[in-house]
Design an enzyme around this catalytic site. Structure first.
Site, PDB file in Angstrom:
ATOM      1  CG  LEU A  65      42.981  41.785  56.702  1.00 18.41           C
ATOM      2  CD1 LEU A  65      44.108  42.159  57.647  1.00 18.41           C
ATOM      3  CD2 LEU A  65      41.625  42.128  57.288  1.00 18.41           C
ATOM      4  N   PRO A  66      41.718  43.557  52.752  1.00 17.71           N
ATOM      5  CG  PRO A  66      39.773  44.849  52.817  1.00 17.71           C
ATOM      6  CD  PRO A  66      40.700  44.061  53.692  1.00 17.71           C
ATOM      7  CB  THR A  96      46.820  41.286  46.537  1.00 20.92           C
ATOM      8  OG1 THR A  96      46.350  39.967  46.249  1.00 20.92           O
ATOM      9  CG2 THR A  96      47.780  41.722  45.446  1.00 20.92           C
ATOM     10  CE  LYS A 171      47.139  38.438  43.185  1.00 18.46           C
ATOM     11  NZ  LYS A 171      46.148  37.499  42.723  1.00 18.46           N
ATOM     12  CE  LYS A 246      44.800  45.320  46.798  1.00 15.42           C
ATOM     13  NZ  LYS A 246      44.474  44.185  47.628  1.00 15.42           N
TER      14      LYS A 246
HETATM   15  P1  NAD Z   1      36.812  41.308  50.861  1.00 24.73           P
HETATM   16  O1  NAD Z   1      36.652  42.772  50.865  1.00 24.73           O
HETATM   17  O2  NAD Z   1      35.699  40.434  50.399  1.00 24.73           O
HETATM   18  O3  NAD Z   1      37.193  40.795  52.358  1.00 24.73           O
HETATM   19  C1  NAD Z   1      37.991  41.509  53.249  1.00 24.73           C
HETATM   20  C2  NAD Z   1      37.490  41.218  54.655  1.00 24.73           C
HETATM   21  O4  NAD Z   1      38.342  41.903  55.578  1.00 24.73           O
HETATM   22  C3  NAD Z   1      36.056  41.722  54.913  1.00 24.73           C
HETATM   23  O5  NAD Z   1      35.272  40.707  55.479  1.00 24.73           O
HETATM   24  C4  NAD Z   1      36.256  42.891  55.882  1.00 24.73           C
HETATM   25  O6  NAD Z   1      35.174  43.053  56.782  1.00 24.73           O
HETATM   26  C5  NAD Z   1      37.525  42.445  56.600  1.00 24.73           C
HETATM   27  N1  NAD Z   1      38.240  43.534  57.256  1.00 24.73           N
HETATM   28  C6  NAD Z   1      38.536  44.777  56.760  1.00 24.73           C
HETATM   29  N2  NAD Z   1      39.211  45.488  57.683  1.00 24.73           N
HETATM   30  C7  NAD Z   1      39.355  44.688  58.764  1.00 24.73           C
HETATM   31  C8  NAD Z   1      39.959  44.859  60.047  1.00 24.73           C
HETATM   32  N3  NAD Z   1      40.565  45.995  60.381  1.00 24.73           N
HETATM   33  N4  NAD Z   1      39.911  43.814  60.903  1.00 24.73           N
HETATM   34  C9  NAD Z   1      39.308  42.651  60.565  1.00 24.73           C
HETATM   35  N5  NAD Z   1      38.692  42.440  59.390  1.00 24.73           N
HETATM   36  C10 NAD Z   1      38.721  43.443  58.499  1.00 24.73           C
HETATM   37  O7  NAD Z   1      38.158  41.013  50.012  1.00 24.73           O
HETATM   38  P2  NAD Z   1      38.563  39.623  49.323  1.00 24.73           P
HETATM   39  O8  NAD Z   1      37.984  39.544  47.953  1.00 24.73           O
HETATM   40  O9  NAD Z   1      38.352  38.527  50.309  1.00 24.73           O
HETATM   41  O10 NAD Z   1      40.128  39.887  49.083  1.00 24.73           O
HETATM   42  C11 NAD Z   1      41.059  39.826  50.155  1.00 24.73           C
HETATM   43  C12 NAD Z   1      42.444  40.014  49.565  1.00 24.73           C
HETATM   44  O11 NAD Z   1      42.707  38.986  48.602  1.00 24.73           O
HETATM   45  C13 NAD Z   1      42.635  41.348  48.823  1.00 24.73           C
HETATM   46  O12 NAD Z   1      43.921  41.832  49.103  1.00 24.73           O
HETATM   47  C14 NAD Z   1      42.481  40.958  47.362  1.00 24.73           C
HETATM   48  O13 NAD Z   1      43.215  41.825  46.493  1.00 24.73           O
HETATM   49  C15 NAD Z   1      43.073  39.561  47.371  1.00 24.73           C
HETATM   50  N6  NAD Z   1      42.582  38.684  46.290  1.00 24.73           N
HETATM   51  C16 NAD Z   1      41.260  38.649  45.977  1.00 24.73           C
HETATM   52  C17 NAD Z   1      40.815  37.809  44.966  1.00 24.73           C
HETATM   53  C18 NAD Z   1      39.363  37.748  44.594  1.00 24.73           C
HETATM   54  O14 NAD Z   1      39.033  37.171  43.551  1.00 24.73           O
HETATM   55  N7  NAD Z   1      38.456  38.274  45.420  1.00 24.73           N
HETATM   56  C19 NAD Z   1      41.723  36.993  44.289  1.00 24.73           C
HETATM   57  C20 NAD Z   1      43.069  37.006  44.659  1.00 24.73           C
HETATM   58  C21 NAD Z   1      43.488  37.865  45.673  1.00 24.73           C
END
Ligand code: NAD
Length: 299
Positions: A65-66, A96, A171, A246
């Protein structure tokens, strides 16, 4: 093969969940976005109507999740994971988030007989699709052994960092260094340009000298120096400035709690904040070099 509940099917979660399906696991998935949910159903997962339903009658629950606020609501809401999960089922959160929240969530889960393991990832969306992520795992040795086979379906390096919360510590400390080194390389490359050296020559010297790091030899911020770097395709793809911002926020917040100075991290945070405010939040974070290059040079 396991039955796994998976909540959060975004840029990272969707390909991770797909890899778990490919590895032969059965998935119950939930996302607030109907289209994200539908994509996984088409890949063979079963749709759940809530985090609670996704966590019912499974052996593991994964969340991606975000931010911490989303993890809290997915865990503790009336329709949340903790309302549906059976005793003994392990929750693995790969979002994260800050280490202090991890400890609070772990305490809540423990009260009802569930382990909560932090397992943030590095490797980005490319690593998520390819199944080559690195997982930084915080939890007991037995938690680690239990989650390792599941995480192996999505990653190549599954590292035990220590007790609960240390996965997030690893991380955010790594990304603190990354944010600082990228700004440092950008500063050096832009100064070199202003002083009249060929950027390719300067990068070559750095990369065989003591300035060498990932930000100089793999993701060099100067356009054209590394063909495969985001800088050479208009700073698209790669690791978004807002995500770096972030992570630096998590690092500086954690530092404040620990009463530990992060002089350069705080400065780097402000550089990426300035970029984001200027509308560059979606660009790769190596675009930080735009803060240094004169407009005529950068054109
Ligand atoms: P994203 O925003 O693409 O995906 C998050 C998902 O969570 C979305 O589909 C959203 O609809 C869903 N969501 C939000 N609230 C919700 C709820 N209450 N119930 C169910 N679903 C819900 O984010 P992401 O890029 O997939 O990143 C996810 C995590 O991984 C973050 O913490 C980010 O910091 C970390 N991360 C991302 C990357 C990257 O390159 N994108 C790399 C490493 C770590």
């Amino acid at each position: 093969m396991m039955k796994i509940g998976f909540v959060g099917l975004g840029n990272m979660g969707a390909p991770m969940a797909r890899n778990l399906l490919k590895a032969g696991h059965a998935l119950q998935v939930f996302d607030v976005s109907a289209s994200a949910l539908q994509t996984l159903v088409e890949a063979g997962a079963q749709a759940a109507a809530s985090p609670k339903a996704a966590a019912t009658d499974v052996e593991y629950v994964m969340t991606m999740l975000p931010a911490a606020a989303h993890v809290r609501s997915v865990l503790t809401g009336d329709d949340g994971v903790l309302a549906g999960i059976a005793r003994g089922v392990t929750i693995v959160d790969s979002s994260t988030i800050d280490p202090a929240s991890v400890k609070a969530f772990a305490a809540l889960a423990q009260q009802q007989g569930n382990a909560f393991v932090d397992a943030p990832v590095s490797g980005g969306t490319g690593g998520a699709v390819a199944g080559t992520l690195t997982f930084m795992v915080g939890g007991s040795a037995s938690d680690y052994e239990r989650v390792k086979p599941v995480l192996s379906g999505m990653g190549r390096n599954i590292v035990h960092c220590g007790d609960t919360g240390t996965g997030q510590v690893a991380k955010i400390c790594n990304n603190l260094v990354l944010g600082i080194t990228m700004a440092g390389v950008a500063e050096g490359m832009a100064l070199g340009e202003a002083l009249g050296i060929d950027p390719q020559v300067l990068a070559g010297i750095m990369n065989t000298s003591t300035g060498r790091c990932w930000s100089s030899d793999t993701c060099n911020p100067f356009p054209g120096v590394i063909g495969s770097a985001p800088a050479s395709r208009g700073y698209t793809g790669g690791f978004g400035t807002d995500l770096m911002l972030k992570d630096l926020g998590l690092a500086t917040d954690a530092a404040k709690l620990a009463r530990q100075p992060v002089f350069l991290g705080a400065l780097a945070q402000q550089l990426y904040q300035a970029m984001s405010t200027d509308g560059a939040g979606k660009l790769d974070f190596s675009a930080v070099i735009k803060l240094y290059r004169r407009e005529a040079d950068a054109a």
